[in-house]
Write a protein that holds these residues in place. Structure first.
Motif, PDB file in Angstrom:
ATOM      1  N   HIS A  24       0.807  -1.227   0.000  1.00 10.58           N
ATOM      2  CA  HIS A  24       0.000   0.000   0.000  1.00 10.58           C
ATOM      3  C   HIS A  24       0.843   1.282   0.000  1.00 10.58           C
ATOM      4  O   HIS A  24       0.416   2.311   0.537  1.00 10.58           O
ATOM      5  CB  HIS A  24      -0.971   0.026   1.192  1.00 10.58           C
ATOM      6  CG  HIS A  24      -1.792  -1.201   1.336  1.00 10.58           C
ATOM      7  ND1 HIS A  24      -2.440  -1.784   0.271  1.00 10.58           N
ATOM      8  CD2 HIS A  24      -2.080  -1.971   2.434  1.00 10.58           C
ATOM      9  CE1 HIS A  24      -3.086  -2.867   0.702  1.00 10.58           C
ATOM     10  NE2 HIS A  24      -2.885  -3.000   1.994  1.00 10.58           N
ATOM     11  N   LYS A  54      -6.421  -2.055   5.820  1.00  4.12           N
ATOM     12  CA  LYS A  54      -7.127  -0.767   5.741  1.00  4.12           C
ATOM     13  C   LYS A  54      -7.075  -0.031   7.079  1.00  4.12           C
ATOM     14  O   LYS A  54      -6.764   1.161   7.134  1.00  4.12           O
ATOM     15  CB  LYS A  54      -8.583  -0.976   5.317  1.00  4.12           C
ATOM     16  CG  LYS A  54      -8.738  -1.635   3.951  1.00  4.12           C
ATOM     17  CD  LYS A  54     -10.185  -1.707   3.502  1.00  4.12           C
ATOM     18  CE  LYS A  54     -11.075  -2.498   4.423  1.00  4.12           C
ATOM     19  NZ  LYS A  54     -10.694  -3.942   4.503  1.00  4.12           N
ATOM     20  N   LEU A 196      -7.805  -0.040  -1.799  1.00  2.00           N
ATOM     21  CA  LEU A 196      -6.601  -0.827  -1.536  1.00  2.00           C
ATOM     22  C   LEU A 196      -6.745  -2.208  -2.174  1.00  2.00           C
ATOM     23  O   LEU A 196      -7.823  -2.800  -2.148  1.00  2.00           O
ATOM     24  CB  LEU A 196      -6.359  -0.993  -0.031  1.00  2.00           C
ATOM     25  CG  LEU A 196      -6.210   0.271   0.805  1.00  2.00           C
ATOM     26  CD1 LEU A 196      -5.771  -0.103   2.226  1.00  2.00           C
ATOM     27  CD2 LEU A 196      -5.238   1.254   0.190  1.00  2.00           C
TER      28      LEU A 196
END
Length: 347
Positions: A24, A54, A196
């Motif tokens: 990420h 996340k 994501l």
């Protein structure tokens, strides 16, 4: 699996305690660039599959903003990540939930100690007092992490929407969603979307090892990461007890649909004892991912009636699974109910 992996569930670090980020990097740079510009959107919808990091990214952003209140300072302008050292006072306060500039909305236990299935309106209304009170952090930043927005009930969603419509100055909302397309449209329209992707297997191994204090070369960890489809949470679930075996047995039965093997279903139900929360999660997660794969398959639209049946079954299965977990119901009836519905939907 060894007893070590089954016991490790109790020592897994929560996202608010995790300062490392695996994968990420693009999403992290998007947040960093927006903050350094001095014109950061006040609300972000961080979406993607469950367990891919996340919440870890959301808390990483929260720590950074609370630790660096002025985006214009030279040291921040030259920063290349959102990293804040775990010994920094803000990192310690965020980890133990004591920072006055951070509010987290998440499911809580009811008066009987049972975990609620939704985030209630009373919890969502905490944002009103939180954002209306005197600034607690230097520079006046206040950050709200919603983990997850999917679990807000209708009234809670409306309560959150009211403050999103008229956000106070120096407020930041980080909304986490496993299914961002299904979030209330009026909430979506007030957020910058940050999708994501599932993690690479090597990132899953590293993140899971970091979260659970495991050796990265652990063979069981590698097997779990291979089966986790980019989800750290799923890899950790599969490491618990007999979860990896349950995943494989469930997947075998799914691949036989619409045919049902009654003897195998009985055996699968017997393998899920009443108090085995980890095993139940592995079973439900395998079903959920199988359904997700079929609903989003390239040729899914070629059979719309079947697609509609699968979508309807998905809702019913998730509801039944939540009830089974919340009220600690027998697992075998859930197994037969789930496969009965799937057999009908796939004929």
């Amino acid at each position: 699996m060894s007893a070590r992996t089954a016991e490790s569930e109790t020592s897994i670090r929560a996202p608010r305690e995790t300062t490392a980020l695996f994968g990420h990097r693009d999403a992290e740079q998007t947040l960093l660039t927006a903050y350094r510009s001095g014109r950061i959107p006040h609300a972000w919808l961080i979406g993607g599959a469950q367990g891919i990091g996340k919440a870890t990214l959301a808390y990483r952003m929260a720590r950074f903003v609370l630790a660096h209140s002025d985006p214009a300072v030279p040291s921040l302008q030259s920063a290349d990540s959102l990293y804040v050292d775990q010994d920094h006072p803000v990192a310690r306060q965020v980890a133990n939930g004591s920072h006055g500039g951070l509010l987290t909305l998440e499911r809580t236990a009811n008066e009987k100690g049972t975990m609620r299935t939704v985030i209630t309106v009373d919890e969502s209304r905490e944002t009103i007092g939180f954002f209306g009170s005197t600034a607690a952090s230097v520079g006046g930043w206040r950050v709200c992490v919603v983990d997850t927005v999917d679990e807000l009930n209708a009234n809670a969603s409306n309560a959150l929407l009211k403050i999103l419509e008229e956000p106070p100055a120096r407020s930041l909302f980080l909304l986490i969603s496993h299914a961002p397309a299904r979030v209330l449209a009026t909430i979506q329209s007030r957020c910058r979307k940050l999708p994501l992707r599932p993690l690479a297997t090597e990132d899953v191994i590293q993140a899971a090892a970091e979260a659970a204090g495991l050796n990265r070369s652990d063979h069981a960890l590698g097997e779990a990461a291979d089966a986790a489809e980019g989800s750290v949470a799923r890899a950790l679930t599969l490491l618990g007890g007999q979860s990896l075996g349950l995943h494989q047995r469930t997947l075998e039965l799914l691949n036989r649909l619409p045919q049902l093997d009654q003897r195998a279903l009985h055996a699968l139900g017997d393998a899920l004892p009443l108090n085995d929360r980890v095993g139940l999660k592995a079973f439900v997660d395998t079903i959920d991912r199988w359904l997700t794969g079929h609903l989003h398959a390239p040729d899914a639209g070629s059979n719309l009636p079947r697609l509609a049946r699968l979508a309807e079954v998905w809702e019913k299965i998730n509801s039944a699974a939540r009830d089974t977990e919340s009220f600690n119901l027998e697992r075998k009836p859930l197994v037969f109910s789930v496969f009965g519905m799937l057999a009908e939907a796939t004929r």
